[in-house]
Design an enzyme around this catalytic site. Structure first.
Site, PDB file in Angstrom:
ATOM      1  N   GLU A  10       0.750  -1.263   0.012  1.00 21.94           N
ATOM      2  CA  GLU A  10       0.008   0.168  -0.114  1.00 21.94           C
ATOM      3  C   GLU A  10       0.848   1.081   0.093  1.00 21.94           C
ATOM      4  OE1 GLU A  10      -2.769  -0.195   3.304  1.00 21.94           O
ATOM      5  OE2 GLU A  10      -3.083  -2.144   3.007  1.00 21.94           O
TER       6      GLU A  10
ATOM      7  N   LYS B 162       2.154   4.710   1.811  1.00 21.48           N
ATOM      8  CA  LYS B 162       2.121   5.394   3.072  1.00 21.48           C
ATOM      9  C   LYS B 162       1.612   6.584   3.209  1.00 21.48           C
ATOM     10  CE  LYS B 162       4.742   5.384   7.520  1.00 21.48           C
ATOM     11  NZ  LYS B 162       4.461   6.753   7.951  1.00 21.48           N
TER      12      LYS B 162
ATOM     13  N   ASP C 170       0.840  10.459   4.062  1.00 23.01           N
ATOM     14  CA  ASP C 170       1.602  11.413   4.770  1.00 23.01           C
ATOM     15  C   ASP C 170       0.416  12.489   5.330  1.00 23.01           C
ATOM     16  OD1 ASP C 170       3.307  12.577   6.040  1.00 23.01           O
ATOM     17  OD2 ASP C 170       4.259  13.555   4.480  1.00 23.01           O
TER      18      ASP C 170
ATOM     19  N   TYR D  81      -7.676   2.239   5.316  1.00 22.01           N
ATOM     20  CA  TYR D  81      -6.678   0.762   5.090  1.00 22.01           C
ATOM     21  C   TYR D  81      -6.861  -0.114   6.030  1.00 22.01           C
ATOM     22  CZ  TYR D  81      -4.112   3.889   8.557  1.00 22.01           C
ATOM     23  OH  TYR D  81      -3.595   4.800   9.374  1.00 22.01           O
TER      24      TYR D  81
ATOM     25  N   LYS E 148      10.300   3.680   3.845  1.00 20.94           N
ATOM     26  CA  LYS E 148      10.329   4.976   3.309  1.00 20.94           C
ATOM     27  C   LYS E 148      10.948   5.346   1.978  1.00 20.94           C
ATOM     28  CE  LYS E 148       8.938   7.238   7.505  1.00 20.94           C
ATOM     29  NZ  LYS E 148       8.654   8.489   7.999  1.00 20.94           N
TER      30      LYS E 148
ATOM     31  N   CYS F  78      21.996  45.447 -12.135  1.00 16.80           N
ATOM     32  CA  CYS F  78      22.378  43.914 -12.419  1.00 16.80           C
ATOM     33  C   CYS F  78      23.620  43.744 -11.423  1.00 16.80           C
ATOM     34  CB  CYS F  78      22.707  43.916 -13.807  1.00 16.80           C
ATOM     35  SG  CYS F  78      23.259  42.293 -14.123  1.00 16.80           S
TER      36      CYS F  78
ATOM     37  N   CYS G  57      26.598  42.958 -14.438  1.00 16.39           N
ATOM     38  CA  CYS G  57      27.073  44.180 -15.205  1.00 16.39           C
ATOM     39  C   CYS G  57      26.567  45.677 -14.862  1.00 16.39           C
ATOM     40  CB  CYS G  57      26.795  43.883 -16.883  1.00 16.39           C
ATOM     41  SG  CYS G  57      24.743  44.119 -16.989  1.00 16.39           S
TER      42      CYS G  57
ATOM     43  N   CYS H 242      17.506  42.377 -16.009  1.00 14.52           N
ATOM     44  CA  CYS H 242      18.813  43.252 -16.312  1.00 14.52           C
ATOM     45  C   CYS H 242      18.599  43.800 -17.739  1.00 14.52           C
ATOM     46  CB  CYS H 242      19.987  42.328 -16.395  1.00 14.52           C
ATOM     47  SG  CYS H 242      21.430  43.250 -17.134  1.00 14.52           S
TER      48      CYS H 242
ATOM     49  N   CYS I   2      25.630  42.163 -21.045  1.00 10.59           N
ATOM     50  CA  CYS I   2      25.863  41.643 -19.724  1.00 10.59           C
ATOM     51  C   CYS I   2      26.367  40.140 -19.826  1.00 10.59           C
ATOM     52  CB  CYS I   2      24.320  41.589 -18.920  1.00 10.59           C
ATOM     53  SG  CYS I   2      24.493  40.590 -17.552  1.00 10.59           S
TER      54      CYS I   2
HETATM   55  S1  IVH Z   1      -1.353   0.329   8.815  1.00  4.58           S
HETATM   56  C1  IVH Z   1      -0.173  -1.931  12.348  1.00  4.58           C
HETATM   57  N1  IVH Z   1      -1.267   1.470   6.523  1.00  4.58           N
HETATM   58  O1  IVH Z   1       1.603   5.258   9.419  1.00  4.58           O
HETATM   59  C2  IVH Z   1      -0.239  -1.234  11.269  1.00  4.58           C
HETATM   60  N2  IVH Z   1      -0.735   2.830   8.431  1.00  4.58           N
HETATM   61  O2  IVH Z   1       0.985   3.345  11.633  1.00  4.58           O
HETATM   62  C3  IVH Z   1      -1.355  -0.061  11.367  1.00  4.58           C
HETATM   63  N3  IVH Z   1       0.015   5.101   7.899  1.00  4.58           N
HETATM   64  O3  IVH Z   1       0.320   7.323  11.442  1.00  4.58           O
HETATM   65  C4  IVH Z   1      -1.393   1.199  10.330  1.00  4.58           C
HETATM   66  N4  IVH Z   1      -0.483   4.870   5.417  1.00  4.58           N
HETATM   67  O4  IVH Z   1      -1.422   6.983  10.130  1.00  4.58           O
HETATM   68  C5  IVH Z   1      -1.166   1.595   7.881  1.00  4.58           C
HETATM   69  N5  IVH Z   1      -1.385   2.142   4.175  1.00  4.58           N
HETATM   70  C6  IVH Z   1      -1.210   2.520   5.532  1.00  4.58           C
HETATM   71  C7  IVH Z   1      -0.738   3.775   6.028  1.00  4.58           C
HETATM   72  C8  IVH Z   1      -0.559   3.965   7.619  1.00  4.58           C
HETATM   73  C9  IVH Z   1      -0.138   5.642   6.418  1.00  4.58           C
HETATM   74  C10 IVH Z   1       0.561   5.839   8.736  1.00  4.58           C
HETATM   75  C11 IVH Z   1      -0.723   5.552  10.118  1.00  4.58           C
HETATM   76  C12 IVH Z   1       0.398   5.692  11.169  1.00  4.58           C
HETATM   77  C13 IVH Z   1       1.706   5.532  10.774  1.00  4.58           C
HETATM   78  C14 IVH Z   1       1.901   3.986  11.377  1.00  4.58           C
END
Ligand code: IVH
Length: 692
Positions: free
Chosen positions: A115, A117, A119, A232, A335, A429, A432, A447, A453
């Site tokens: 999946e 992650k 932000d 998720y 990450k 400038c 020059c 300029c 220049c």
């Molecule tokens: S699963 C045991 N899936 O990451 C796992 N977390 O969890 C439970 N986060 O601040 C979380 N995308 O909000 C999971 N696809 C994803 C995620 C995700 C982002 C964040 C979550 C939390 C941090 C650690």
């Protein structure tokens, strides 16, 4: 009346799902508003009809004094973060999983759900009798804050689940802000501040803005902050809350679903947004491929991610794996390099570009961001530098995403130690000393020295020599600096007047290098009209416009002599570009340079004016996205252009069709939204095949 209210609620919730989650509304906004008002009126006249799943309840709650705390019935666990940003992170995880599951080398690869992650911030949503009753932040994982009033305002979160969903459950996911919503919000905030609003501020990044909105005490304000949500995870409450160990509690009731993939599929069917990029993959190889695939897609996604998450797909295997310090062993976050970092501003310089544009640039304490070490970051122009109020000595947020030029996003005001002077643009400038002027309605200072220049001379030569222009291989930045500083080169044509004796006078110029450069110069003389026109460095004339001009006029003389009206006939040339061309060629010294270049032997093939307009794809524009099975992007572009088509970088209403390959991203979505046809490689080949 009660039936009508229930019917309206159902209808409105259905359309909200189509609008916010599926991005595919089936009724006009005005019709939605009409139904909404009807329900509001009914509820106002008969308050007993009000229910918490009514869409009218998304907005309008009263402000709260403080957040109530919520004890999570199922703990919100953390996730182990793999710090190795290379592929090794994925391999290490797969090895640990196999060991935990006691798999032998010959056993089949493990299945994972990979999946994004996101932000943003984690939120847990509790549904009772199918109705959203509580939304809580993660807090410390045991106890969070009740933010129901704000979460309700998020259109992507269903207020009521369909009958096929279990009546009681908890859904977890990420609340986030899409990048374009974030930009628009900051523009609005800036306008408010300019209009004198107190207590308003702009936000550093989408996560910061999302977190601020979720933790608003006043839901009216939260409702104006455009939030989104991806689901998720799914959880059920054990009979006796807190009676089970954490891992068992989180997996309680899920065996029935079998896999995480199935869980996501159900969440989607119940009306939640689930990221499309999610994939079920096998083994370390599958994880590595996903990691690379998403790395390539990261900058095109409409929202920020800071990595990917790998999860063991089978719930029974998850249950087998145990936990280490509140982190289940069945999941890991892998990450990507951060795209934003903090550093300090050592100085603010002003650089002079090829067209004389003065750009303020922050010289930074070197910082590793977006995968490279950054020492310079653009401040764009005077207004931007002033708006961000960047000063020498400040701690700043630097952002570098993809191939984009690093920029200073904002100043961390709390860390400003002493008040250095406010940045002002020089009136002369810096290279020059000609006057620098900012014209009415323009953001940039320029300029006025023109090719007098030396900064502009250098940039002009480098632009002309680059690979995409006439390509003079051995003519790099250092050499151009020396040539211009020594007074040997002032105009583009001077480059071809260099002889061995001139070069021999330069620092560190060995005989071999001098000969190499002379050979490169000789090779570059044989070029094409579009490369030559692009190489002249006329303001607003990029590669695509140069190609259009060459195709339309066939020769350089026709381009130089064309009136604004004639230039406007060219595909995609508007008044600004036409005027810029005219201004350039109206200056005698520019025409003189073209003549001298020709006299020095720079040559190309000319064709009949508009000779190519009758090609099969003339007047059509294509966009290429993703990886095609056999053709490189350049090859595909060349085929289309040879057939007379134009190849653009982004999808718009004017796009004829999109050619899409593997891992095509947002451009494909945009094409679908605009109803633009999509071709694969075979379709492209059929299109450009000469008629027989
Ligand atoms: S699963 C045991 N899936 O990451 C796992 N977390 O969890 C439970 N986060 O601040 C979380 N995308 O909000 C999971 N696809 C994803 C995620 C995700 C982002 C964040 C979550 C939390 C941090 C650690």
């Amino acid at each position: 009346m009660k039936d009508r209210a229930a019917h309206l609620r159902q209808l409105l919730n259905h359309h909200a799902h189509r609008y916010y989650v599926l991005d595919d509304p089936s009724i006009p906004d005005a019709e939605y508003d009409r139904l909404f008002k009807e329900l509001q009126a009914l509820e106002a006249a008969h308050p007993e009809l009000l229910s918490p799943d009514s869409p009218t309840q998304r907005v309008g709650g009263a402000p709260v004094d403080a957040f109530a705390s919520v004890r999570h019935r199922v703990p919100m666990l953390s996730i182990h973060t793999e710090t190795d940003i290379s592929d090794l992170g994925a391999q290490a995880f797969d090895q640990r999983v196999r060991k935990q599951l006691q798999l032998k080398e010959n056993d089949a690869p493990v299945e994972y759900v990979a999946e994004l992650k996101f932000d943003g911030l984690a939120i847990s949503l509790r549904y009772l009798d199918h109705v959203l009753v509580q939304a809580a932040t993660r807090g410390d994982g045991e106890t969070g804050e009740d933010v129901t009033h704000n979460i309700r305002t998020i259109g992507q979160i269903p207020l009521r689940l369909p009958p096929q969903a279990p009546a009681e459950l908890e859904v977890r996911g990420e609340v986030y802000m899409r990048r374009n919503d974030f930009e628009a919000l900051n523009i609005r905030q800036r306008e408010r501040i300019a209009a004198g609003a107190k207590n308003e501020k702009t936000f550093v990044n989408p996560r910061n803005a999302a977190a601020g909105a979720v933790r608003q005490l006043d839901p009216q304000i939260a409702a104006q902050r455009p939030l989104s949500f991806f689901a998720y995870a799914l959880h059920f409450h054990p009979q006796e809350p807190q009676s089970l160990p954490p891992l068992e509690a989180t997996l309680w009731g899920l065996q029935h679903y079998g896999t995480q993939a199935k869980v996501l599929q159900c969440l989607k069917a119940w009306g939640f947004a689930v990221a499309e990029e999610t994939q079920t993959v096998t083994g370390a190889k599958g994880l590595v491929q996903f990691h690379q695939h998403i790395a390539g897609l990261r900058d095109q996604l409409p929202f920020d991610i800071d990595g990917v998450v790998y999860k063991v797909n089978r719930i029974d295997q998850q249950a087998q794996m145990g936990m280490v310090s509140r982190e289940p062993r069945w999941a890991v976050a892998h990450k990507y390099p951060a795209q934003e970092e903090l550093t300090t501003v050592l100085a603010i310089d002003v650089q002079v570009g090829r067209t004389g544009k003065l750009t303020p640039v922050a010289k930074l304490d070197p910082v590793f961001v977006g995968g490279v070490t950054v020492t310079n970051a653009t401040l764009h122009n005077e207004d931007e530098a002033r708006r961000k109020d960047v000063r020498v000595g400040d701690t700043v947020v630097v952002r570098r995403a993809g191939d984009v030029i690093p920029e200073v996003v904002s100043v961390v005001m709390e860390k400003r130690l002493h008040e250095a002077a406010i940045f002002t643009m020089p009136k002369l400038c810096p290279v020059c000393a000609s006057a620098a002027v900012r014209e009415e309605g323009e953001a940039d200072y320029r300029c006025t020295g023109g090719l007098f220049c030396s900064a502009q001379q250098k940039q002009a030569v480098l632009h002309f020599a680059q690979r995409r222009a006439v390509e003079i291989e051995d003519l790099g930045e250092k050499l151009v600096d020396q040539l211009v500083d020594a007074g040997l080169v002032k105009t583009l044509a001077d480059v071809y007047k260099l002889g061995f004796s001139h070069l021999a006078t330069l620092d560190r110029m060995a005989e071999k290098s001098a000969n190499n450069l002379l050979a490169s110069l000789e090779r570059s003389k044989s070029t094409t009209l579009p490369r030559f026109v692009f190489g002249l460095g006329i303001r607003h004339v990029g590669e695509a416009t140069a190609k259009d001009l060459a195709r339309h006029f066939g020769g350089i003389d026709a381009i130089m002599d064309a009136s604004v009206e004639q230039l406007l006939q060219v595909h995609d040339v508007g008044p600004v570009v036409a005027q810029s061309l005219r201004t350039f060629f109206d200056q005698a010294h520019n025409r003189e340079v073209v003549e001298q270049l020709r006299a020095c032997g720079v040559h190309w093939q000319e064709s009949d004016p508009q000779g190519r307009l009758d090609l099969p794809l003339s007047g059509h524009t294509y966009v290429i996205t993703g990886t095609l099975p056999t053709l490189s992007r350049e090859q595909a572009q060349a085929l289309l252009e040879e057939a007379g088509a134009k190849v653009a970088g982004s999808v718009s209403k004017k796009t004829t069709a999109v050619v899409a390959g593997e891992a095509a991203g947002s451009k494909l979505e945009k094409a679908a939204a605009l109803g633009i046809p999509v071709l694969d490689e075979a379709g492209l080949l059929a299109l450009v095949k000469p008629a027989t």
